[in-house]
Each structure stands twice: as C-alpha cells, then as structure tokens.
Design a protein around this motif. Sequence first.
Motif, mmCIF file in Angstrom:
data_model
loop_
_atom_site.group_PDB
_atom_site.id
_atom_site.type_symbol
_atom_site.label_atom_id
_atom_site.label_comp_id
_atom_site.label_asym_id
_atom_site.label_seq_id
_atom_site.Cartn_x
_atom_site.Cartn_y
_atom_site.Cartn_z
ATOM 1 N N GLN A 134 -14.774 -35.955 -113.172
ATOM 2 C CA GLN A 134 -13.720 -35.078 -112.660
ATOM 3 C C GLN A 134 -12.577 -35.876 -112.037
ATOM 4 N N GLU A 150 -9.329 -37.874 -111.218
ATOM 5 C CA GLU A 150 -7.974 -38.032 -111.725
ATOM 6 C C GLU A 150 -7.618 -39.508 -111.599
ATOM 7 N N SER A 157 -4.712 -42.362 -112.313
ATOM 8 C CA SER A 157 -3.361 -42.770 -112.696
ATOM 9 C C SER A 157 -3.407 -44.143 -113.345
ATOM 10 N N LEU A 187 -9.793 -37.907 -115.875
ATOM 11 C CA LEU A 187 -8.569 -37.215 -116.273
ATOM 12 C C LEU A 187 -7.395 -38.170 -116.103
ATOM 13 N N ILE A 236 -3.859 -38.986 -115.694
ATOM 14 C CA ILE A 236 -2.766 -38.142 -115.209
ATOM 15 C C ILE A 236 -1.383 -38.774 -115.362
#
Length: 351
Positions: free
Chosen positions: A32, A34, A36, A196, A198
């Motif tokens: 889960q 996030e 960068s 994820l 991003i």
Amino acid sequence: MRKLLSGILIMLLVICFAPAAALAEDQAQEEQMELSLEDAVKRALGFSNAVEKAWLDIDKADDSRIPLAEGYYSTPGFESVILAGESASFDYDKANKNLGLTRDQVTLNTYDKYFDSLRKQKELEIKELALGYSGKELEAAKALHSVGMLNRIGLDGMETKVLAAQNEYNAAGAELENAFVSFNQMLGFKEDTRPLLITVPEFAPWEKDLQMHISTVLHESPMLWTASEAADFMESIANIGAIDSITEEDAKKAKLDATDARDATRLMVRSLHSAVKKMEDGYAAAEQGVKMAQETLRITELKNELGMATKTEVLEAQLALASAEQGLFDLVCQHEFMKKVLETPWAYSGN
C-alpha cells in the motif's frame, strides 16, 4: 489449574502467531506504500551493495595514506617513500570519485526502473482494453454467424484475434511482473511488493546551454578525473624515477589517453543532447495525436447516442485514445530519463 493451562496456551499462541501477523502487516504496508521517485532513489542508495563497497574502499584507502613532508622531495633516497605516499593519496582520491560515480549509477538505474515500471503499467492497461475490444468484436461476430451473415472462417478468424489479444495481455502482465521484481530487488522490497508509484513525469524541455554543459561535464566527470590524475601520477613517478617500468613516454601516452577520453565525452554529450532534442521535437506531434483521438472519441460517443455508431465503434475509439495517450506517456518517460542521462553521462552504460 485449568485456568493456568488456558493462560499458558493463549500465551504460546500469541508468541507463535505474532511474528507471522507482523510479517503480514509489513507486507501489506509495502504493497500500500506510496513511493515517489525521490524516495525510491534514497532507498536504492541506502540498500546498494555497490555503494557500501565504495565506502569500504574509501575507509581502506584512508587507512593506507602516508603523510609526506616537503623535504622528502628534495632529499635523495626517499623515492620509494614518495611513491608509496603519492600512490596512497591517489588511491584515496580515486576511491572518493568512485563513490560519486557509483551513487550516480545507482540513481540513474533507479530512474530507469521506476519509469519502466510506470510504462509497463500503462502497456498492460492498453492490452486489457484491446482484449475487451476484441471480445466485443467476437460477440458481434457470433451474432452475425447465428443468423447466417458470417461464415465459419470469419468466426474462426475473430476467435483467433481474441486469442492473440489474450496472449498479448498475458505477455504484458508478465513484463510488468518482471519490471517490478527488478525494481523491488534494487530497493530491498519483497519480489511480490507493488508500491504505488506516485511520481508521474511531466514534459519539460532541456534548456541548458550545450557548450556550458559540456564544460561542466568535463569538469565533474569522475572518469575523466581519474584518467587525468592517473596521467599526472605517472608523470610524477617518471620524473623521480621511482619505478623503472614507468617512463616519460608512458606518462605522455597516458596524457594522450586522457585527452582522447575528453574528446569522446564531448561527442557523447552532443549525441545525448541530440537524442533529447529529437524527443522534444516529437512531443508536439504525439500531443496532437492525443487531441485528435479525444475528438474522435467525442464524436463517436455522440453518434452512439444518436444511434449512428455502435458500442464496438465507441470501444475502438476509446482504444485508439488510450494507445495515443500511452505513446505520449512513453515518450515523456523516456525524455525525462534521457535528461537525467545528459546530467550525468558518465553513469550511463548505453544499454
């Protein structure tokens, strides 16, 4: 006594299952997460064995350094001491430069794998749309076949098309899987982790002056520094005669090699710059292709509402738009990566 046994049993169950629960929780958090691009680079640098080994090389070289008094150079008989001292000093400086090179290589590789995972995700979405479109075509073909308006050969051809779309979808899924496995290994995640991503790259042209950038690269390249300093070191050793096997001719050859390396770097930077500018020239056409596909979809949807276009035609327009958007996204990702290559060309292998 029974209560005591029950309490002990509960404690044993907690001890046994707590680690598994914690492991499952950690894995869920990774999936889960996030992530960068900046954080990915930081994690990759912290997890890299190559970076750690570069630090160890610095520590080893630092321990081997020998302080040289100024008087050694004017006193006969200290040639071997001077050689050992200058060699150790050169090794220490080279180790520091190698650390910078290694960090740049890890950073560039992270950019590559991050953008590759993003692109593979987009490609899978396109293949999924294509599979759905071919499925709708097959449904229409079956309807035509049932009323005798399409022969068996035509129906078989459509079924083959669906099978091909399914295979392409499966292949795209496998490529995405491989991209994430490679990415996760670099960052120290479990292979099945799906963070994820991003950071979505945005198109921004390269605006630096080429000649100034070439000068910057020639000054900052750790590989050019090593070549130049190695030549100077050989010249110094040849002058003091500390090693018979290193002559003035050898030092001159090393100087020429360093000059050739600088010339080759100039050409490489120009070539990379041309590649980046070529991508920028193609951006406008790719962006216009997306706009045209958007307009085609808008018109097709309007026709469908008026009964002048089928659902299949709408799906076809949606697929065309998604393909155009994917092509544009792919270009932006490649452009962003190549700009990073242009910033640190010494870290680029060209593979």
